[in-house]
Design a protein around this motif. Sequence first.
Motif, PDB file in Angstrom:
ATOM      1  N   VAL A  50      26.199 -19.186  45.596  1.00 38.37           N
ATOM      2  CA  VAL A  50      25.479 -17.987  46.039  1.00 38.37           C
ATOM      3  C   VAL A  50      26.444 -16.830  46.290  1.00 38.37           C
ATOM      4  O   VAL A  50      26.177 -15.684  45.908  1.00 38.37           O
ATOM      5  N   LEU A  51      27.583 -17.129  46.912  1.00 36.60           N
ATOM      6  CA  LEU A  51      28.573 -16.082  47.177  1.00 36.60           C
ATOM      7  C   LEU A  51      29.133 -15.519  45.871  1.00 36.60           C
ATOM      8  O   LEU A  51      29.305 -14.299  45.733  1.00 36.60           O
ATOM      9  N   LEU A 105      27.727   3.919  49.004  1.00 43.03           N
ATOM     10  CA  LEU A 105      26.324   3.653  49.294  1.00 43.03           C
ATOM     11  C   LEU A 105      25.744   2.633  48.321  1.00 43.03           C
ATOM     12  O   LEU A 105      24.931   1.777  48.711  1.00 43.03           O
ATOM     13  N   ASN A 106      26.168   2.720  47.064  1.00 46.50           N
ATOM     14  CA  ASN A 106      25.707   1.763  46.060  1.00 46.50           C
ATOM     15  C   ASN A 106      26.115   0.344  46.420  1.00 46.50           C
ATOM     16  O   ASN A 106      25.339  -0.606  46.251  1.00 46.50           O
ATOM     17  N   ILE A 107      27.349   0.166  46.866  1.00 47.93           N
ATOM     18  CA  ILE A 107      27.825  -1.162  47.241  1.00 47.93           C
ATOM     19  C   ILE A 107      26.955  -1.753  48.349  1.00 47.93           C
ATOM     20  O   ILE A 107      26.553  -2.922  48.298  1.00 47.93           O
ATOM     21  N   ILE A 108      26.633  -0.926  49.330  1.00 50.05           N
ATOM     22  CA  ILE A 108      25.811  -1.399  50.449  1.00 50.05           C
ATOM     23  C   ILE A 108      24.390  -1.730  49.989  1.00 50.05           C
ATOM     24  O   ILE A 108      23.839  -2.790  50.311  1.00 50.05           O
ATOM     25  N   TYR A 109      23.788  -0.821  49.202  1.00 49.28           N
ATOM     26  CA  TYR A 109      22.415  -1.031  48.751  1.00 49.28           C
ATOM     27  C   TYR A 109      22.299  -2.242  47.827  1.00 49.28           C
ATOM     28  O   TYR A 109      21.405  -3.081  47.986  1.00 49.28           O
ATOM     29  N   VAL A 110      23.201  -2.337  46.870  1.00 50.87           N
ATOM     30  CA  VAL A 110      23.120  -3.419  45.887  1.00 50.87           C
ATOM     31  C   VAL A 110      23.430  -4.767  46.533  1.00 50.87           C
ATOM     32  O   VAL A 110      22.770  -5.774  46.249  1.00 50.87           O
ATOM     33  N   SER A 153      21.046 -16.838  60.030  1.00 52.44           N
ATOM     34  CA  SER A 153      21.731 -15.781  60.775  1.00 52.44           C
ATOM     35  C   SER A 153      23.231 -15.819  60.519  1.00 52.44           C
ATOM     36  O   SER A 153      23.875 -14.766  60.433  1.00 52.44           O
ATOM     37  N   ALA A 154      23.782 -17.021  60.381  1.00 51.80           N
ATOM     38  CA  ALA A 154      25.211 -17.143  60.072  1.00 51.80           C
ATOM     39  C   ALA A 154      25.524 -16.543  58.708  1.00 51.80           C
ATOM     40  O   ALA A 154      26.544 -15.851  58.538  1.00 51.80           O
ATOM     41  N   VAL A 155      24.651 -16.779  57.722  1.00 48.53           N
ATOM     42  CA  VAL A 155      24.837 -16.183  56.396  1.00 48.53           C
ATOM     43  C   VAL A 155      24.764 -14.666  56.487  1.00 48.53           C
ATOM     44  O   VAL A 155      25.544 -13.944  55.846  1.00 48.53           O
ATOM     45  N   SER A 156      23.842 -14.157  57.307  1.00 44.92           N
ATOM     46  CA  SER A 156      23.720 -12.710  57.496  1.00 44.92           C
ATOM     47  C   SER A 156      24.983 -12.123  58.113  1.00 44.92           C
ATOM     48  O   SER A 156      25.449 -11.055  57.698  1.00 44.92           O
ATOM     49  N   VAL A 157      25.558 -12.816  59.082  1.00 39.74           N
ATOM     50  CA  VAL A 157      26.796 -12.342  59.719  1.00 39.74           C
ATOM     51  C   VAL A 157      27.946 -12.352  58.714  1.00 39.74           C
ATOM     52  O   VAL A 157      28.773 -11.428  58.692  1.00 39.74           O
ATOM     53  N   ILE A 158      28.013 -13.380  57.875  1.00 43.12           N
ATOM     54  CA  ILE A 158      29.061 -13.436  56.845  1.00 43.12           C
ATOM     55  C   ILE A 158      28.935 -12.246  55.893  1.00 43.12           C
ATOM     56  O   ILE A 158      29.932 -11.603  55.544  1.00 43.12           O
ATOM     57  N   PHE A 209      27.586  -9.390  56.612  1.00 46.51           N
ATOM     58  CA  PHE A 209      27.965  -8.213  57.397  1.00 46.51           C
ATOM     59  C   PHE A 209      29.481  -8.053  57.450  1.00 46.51           C
ATOM     60  O   PHE A 209      30.005  -6.936  57.306  1.00 46.51           O
ATOM     61  N   ILE A 210      30.192  -9.166  57.628  1.00 42.29           N
ATOM     62  CA  ILE A 210      31.661  -9.126  57.696  1.00 42.29           C
ATOM     63  C   ILE A 210      32.252  -8.697  56.351  1.00 42.29           C
ATOM     64  O   ILE A 210      33.213  -7.920  56.295  1.00 42.29           O
ATOM     65  N   ILE A 211      31.659  -9.179  55.257  1.00 48.07           N
ATOM     66  CA  ILE A 211      32.151  -8.800  53.927  1.00 48.07           C
ATOM     67  C   ILE A 211      31.991  -7.291  53.713  1.00 48.07           C
ATOM     68  O   ILE A 211      32.914  -6.603  53.261  1.00 48.07           O
ATOM     69  N   LEU A 212      30.811  -6.766  54.044  1.00 49.16           N
ATOM     70  CA  LEU A 212      30.587  -5.324  53.890  1.00 49.16           C
ATOM     71  C   LEU A 212      31.473  -4.516  54.833  1.00 49.16           C
ATOM     72  O   LEU A 212      31.973  -3.447  54.461  1.00 49.16           O
ATOM     73  N   LEU A 213      31.687  -5.029  56.049  1.00 40.69           N
ATOM     74  CA  LEU A 213      32.556  -4.340  56.997  1.00 40.69           C
ATOM     75  C   LEU A 213      33.983  -4.284  56.473  1.00 40.69           C
ATOM     76  O   LEU A 213      34.666  -3.260  56.603  1.00 40.69           O
TER      77      LEU A 213
END
Length: 318
Positions: A91-92, A244-249, A289-294, A296-300
């Motif tokens: 998936v990643l 913005l594209n990176i975040i949206y996509v 939720s853990a997947v969501s945090v991961i 979030f960390i990647i985008l951050l």
Amino acid sequence: MSTKTPAAPAKAQTTVKMAPHISGSKKVFRKIEPYIWIAPSIILMAIFIVTPIFKVFQLSLSDVSRAGKIKGFNGIGNFVKVLKSPAFGLVLKNTLVWTIAVVVISTVLGFMLALVLNNKFRGRKIARAIVVFPWATTLVIQASAWNFIINKDYGTLNTLLMKIGLISAPVNWTPTPGAYFAWEIACGIFVTVPFVTFCVLSGLQSIDASYYEAATVDGAGYFQKLFSITLPLVKSSLTVATVLNIIYVFNSFPIIWTMTKGDPANHTDTLVTYLYKLAFYNGKQGEASAVSVIGFIILLACASTYMIYTLRKGDENL
């Protein structure tokens, strides 16, 4: 005469004392006025952005029942389960391929299309309106239309190719999960190009024509003007569009969910569709939720890298 003389100074003295009081109130109001105007936005952000983020982090570190009830603190247990899952690596990888392919290709195509639409030609307004259509249409409708186009039995792509004689029998355009994922990427590129186009087009229209006139007088060719004038001056617009594209996509859900729902066996899943399945199909809200945090960390990390790079370039220019 003697009785009226003291009254005038007293009235004047009273006026002098009240003036500073009124002036001070206005000064205080002017200081707090901006905060009063932005207070509704701050409250809405706290309710709809900050609170859900806090809740996700709380769930990722908790033992959560299938009903969504927090049983207790779980530490990094949910993260360990996610990272040990055989599907997470696939998936990643899909998420990275999806994001990089859609962002890079749509940025290149959008930039080229913006250069074309920036020129003066008959029907330019109509062409710009047509380019907006894929962006203005909802992603669910776009994905459904692409599913209809590539369908083997009744798809319009097979029908068109058979009518013009390029194929004699219907072709299965999605024989493997990889082929289906490629079509999803194509759909993502199609709906993202208009956004990049108009971001770049706004930058192109802000360039003074005198730069090109001076370059023409100096004997510069088309590509010299492109790399020496156009690209440097639209760099800021292009950078904003890319970030913005990176975040949206990266967070895009409707296209993949509408076309394949991540099947078969997570081969077309991204992090967003994968965590949706974990939460609402399997009842594993802590792991979701853990997947969501991961994610979030990647985008951050990507945003931080971009900010550091931008600041360094700015310091070098100074």
